[in-house]
Design a protein around this motif. Sequence first.
Motif, PDB file in Angstrom:
ATOM      1  N   PHE A   1     -10.995   0.644   4.180  1.00 41.24           N
ATOM      2  CA  PHE A   1      -9.503   1.273   4.459  1.00 41.24           C
ATOM      3  C   PHE A   1      -9.627   2.087   5.772  1.00 41.24           C
ATOM      4  O   PHE A   1     -10.633   2.390   6.342  1.00 41.24           O
TER       5      PHE A   1
ATOM      6  N   VAL B   1       0.595   5.635   0.206  1.00 45.77           N
ATOM      7  CA  VAL B   1      -0.240   6.927   0.452  1.00 45.77           C
ATOM      8  C   VAL B   1       0.188   7.918  -0.548  1.00 45.77           C
ATOM      9  O   VAL B   1       1.233   8.273  -0.702  1.00 45.77           O
TER      10      VAL B   1
ATOM     11  N   SER C   1      -0.526   7.218   7.044  1.00 45.94           N
ATOM     12  CA  SER C   1      -0.475   6.034   6.684  1.00 45.94           C
ATOM     13  C   SER C   1      -1.830   5.331   6.250  1.00 45.94           C
ATOM     14  O   SER C   1      -2.881   5.772   6.922  1.00 45.94           O
ATOM     15  N   CYS C   2      -1.701   4.049   5.662  1.00 49.22           N
ATOM     16  CA  CYS C   2      -3.281   3.331   5.289  1.00 49.22           C
ATOM     17  C   CYS C   2      -3.116   2.131   5.617  1.00 49.22           C
ATOM     18  O   CYS C   2      -2.073   1.345   5.513  1.00 49.22           O
TER      19      CYS C   2
ATOM     20  N   LEU D   1       0.768  -1.001  -0.239  1.00 53.58           N
ATOM     21  CA  LEU D   1      -0.048  -0.119  -0.014  1.00 53.58           C
ATOM     22  C   LEU D   1       0.689   1.193  -0.131  1.00 53.58           C
ATOM     23  O   LEU D   1       1.920   1.140   0.522  1.00 53.58           O
TER      24      LEU D   1
ATOM     25  N   CYS E   1      -4.905   5.933  -0.809  1.00 58.90           N
ATOM     26  CA  CYS E   1      -4.480   4.805  -0.398  1.00 58.90           C
ATOM     27  C   CYS E   1      -4.210   3.771  -1.489  1.00 58.90           C
ATOM     28  O   CYS E   1      -5.495   3.328  -2.024  1.00 58.90           O
TER      29      CYS E   1
ATOM     30  N   ASN F   1     -11.025   4.535  -1.080  1.00 60.38           N
ATOM     31  CA  ASN F   1      -9.672   4.447  -0.779  1.00 60.38           C
ATOM     32  C   ASN F   1      -9.088   5.891  -0.435  1.00 60.38           C
ATOM     33  O   ASN F   1      -7.892   6.014  -0.649  1.00 60.38           O
TER      34      ASN F   1
ATOM     35  N   SER G   1       0.704   0.816   5.331  1.00 58.00           N
ATOM     36  CA  SER G   1       1.767   1.460   4.272  1.00 58.00           C
ATOM     37  C   SER G   1       2.621   2.417   4.942  1.00 58.00           C
ATOM     38  O   SER G   1       2.519   2.657   6.098  1.00 58.00           O
TER      39      SER G   1
ATOM     40  N   ASP H   1     -13.393   8.694   5.084  1.00 56.76           N
ATOM     41  CA  ASP H   1     -12.945   7.889   3.812  1.00 56.76           C
ATOM     42  C   ASP H   1     -14.054   7.883   2.862  1.00 56.76           C
ATOM     43  O   ASP H   1     -15.192   7.822   3.031  1.00 56.76           O
TER      44      ASP H   1
ATOM     45  N   TRP I   1      -7.207   4.698   8.166  1.00 57.12           N
ATOM     46  CA  TRP I   1      -6.119   5.654   8.178  1.00 57.12           C
ATOM     47  C   TRP I   1      -5.558   5.933   9.565  1.00 57.12           C
ATOM     48  O   TRP I   1      -6.350   5.933  10.368  1.00 57.12           O
TER      49      TRP I   1
END
Length: 506
Positions: A167, A139, A200-201, A137, A155, A184, A210, A181, A169
């Motif tokens: 997803f 971002v 990050s996700c 993943l 993401c 994504n 990620s 969200d 976050w």
Amino acid sequence: MLVRMAPPLPLIFFLLMIHGVSSADWSVSYSPSHICALKDSTVTMRCTYTYPTGHQIMKVFWMKTLIKYNGEFPDLSEDPEYSQRLQYLGDKQQNCTIRLSHVTLKDSHKYYFRFITDKPDGSWIGKSGVNLSVTDLQVESPERVTEGDSVTLRCKSSCALTDRATFIWYRNSQPLTERRDRNNELLLQSVRREDSGRYSCAVDGHTHISPEVQLNVTYPPKSISVSISPSGVIVEGDSVTLNCISDSNPPAEIKWFKGRTFVGSGRIYNISKISSDDSGEYMCKSKNEHGEKYSDTVTLNVMYPPRSVSVLISGSGVIVEGDSVTLNCISDSNPPALNFSWIKGGTIVGSGRIYSISKISSDDSGEYKCKSINEHGEKYSDTVTLNVMYPPRNVSVLMSGSGVIVEGDSVTLNCISDSNPPALNVSWFKENETSAVGSGQSFSALQSGRFYCQAHNQHGSQRSAAVTVTGEAFINSLLYLHIIHQFGELIMMIFLFQFIMLLVGM
């Protein structure tokens, strides 16, 4: 091969196609034949196989190459990179499913199932295989945004994930409690400085997160303030530091002002050996590309001991006996001096800022000074002189000799007086006469009588008591001179005879 327990809830992504391989009664089928999996997730490769009746399965295994090594196809379960992560879930009849945990980007590959029976040439490979793609993943975010802008973070992965994926976050490694969200995407409307951070996700149900991406929200200076060190009482000679505290992004340029005058730049403004001239109101200005702002003013109040101490005499003109005189002690100090002493010569004569003398007399003449004291020190003023003027007093006449006039001579009379300034205008009078018979400090009397003097200065005059000069001795002396003249020859003969007798006797 070693069979292990499978972890719960394996993630299976996108069934792209089902492909079967068969030749007569030999076949291997993979479902699905293409799998996209998240890094660090667990993948299940579902598989079935068939073979002719009368065969007994002797060995089953998976491999990732169709090339033999040392005459054999390598068994994936014996590969150190897979042995601890690979679990065979099938059997030796028709199920050949496996589970691969903690997949990495290096696991992206095509995988094949092979089984061997007890008959010569009774082996088979499902050559269509399963194509595994492992994705990470990422971002997608702008590097820098300005406060108030709307920002969308995405993401993304290298292969499409299922529409059912949810997803999660994170900002600064903490999950965002408010769900904002859309598929994504994370939408930040009217971004604030508090939205700055590392984003990050992740996909719900999976541990993989990620890599973090920094979102930098820029904004003009806010919350500008000044701190003073040391924070207590500042005394002349101390070193003082002013620190401009500014919240801005990017960091602001700092300038310092005393009143309206520019005095320096930089976050810290330092004054070494501060003096009273540095007292005043200070502020800093914080400026970056988005705007500028001034801090509130702070006051530097520099304490110092008394200095420039002086004495002010009220009515600085001529002081005459009987006047009221006030001495005022002028002192420059911080805090103002409240303790004062007055000294005449070496003697303390009073206290307080003001020293008053009502109906001053000549005894009050002299040198005065004041001493000014505060908690930081003390200082004396220069001396000032009180010169009290007064008219003549204690006027008297001093005679030289007995006061008897001798023939051919005179009696000198001196006028003695106490005055300030000294009486330089002196007049002489003979008693019972209205006109002056002389002037000046001294007077020569040539005749008998009673004489007195009168001393004058600009503040007044006073006369002395009269003294008597007699002429009787003058008459007797004339008679005595006549007798000597008549008998002078006889006396001379007697004197000569005595002298001759003296010589004979020798």
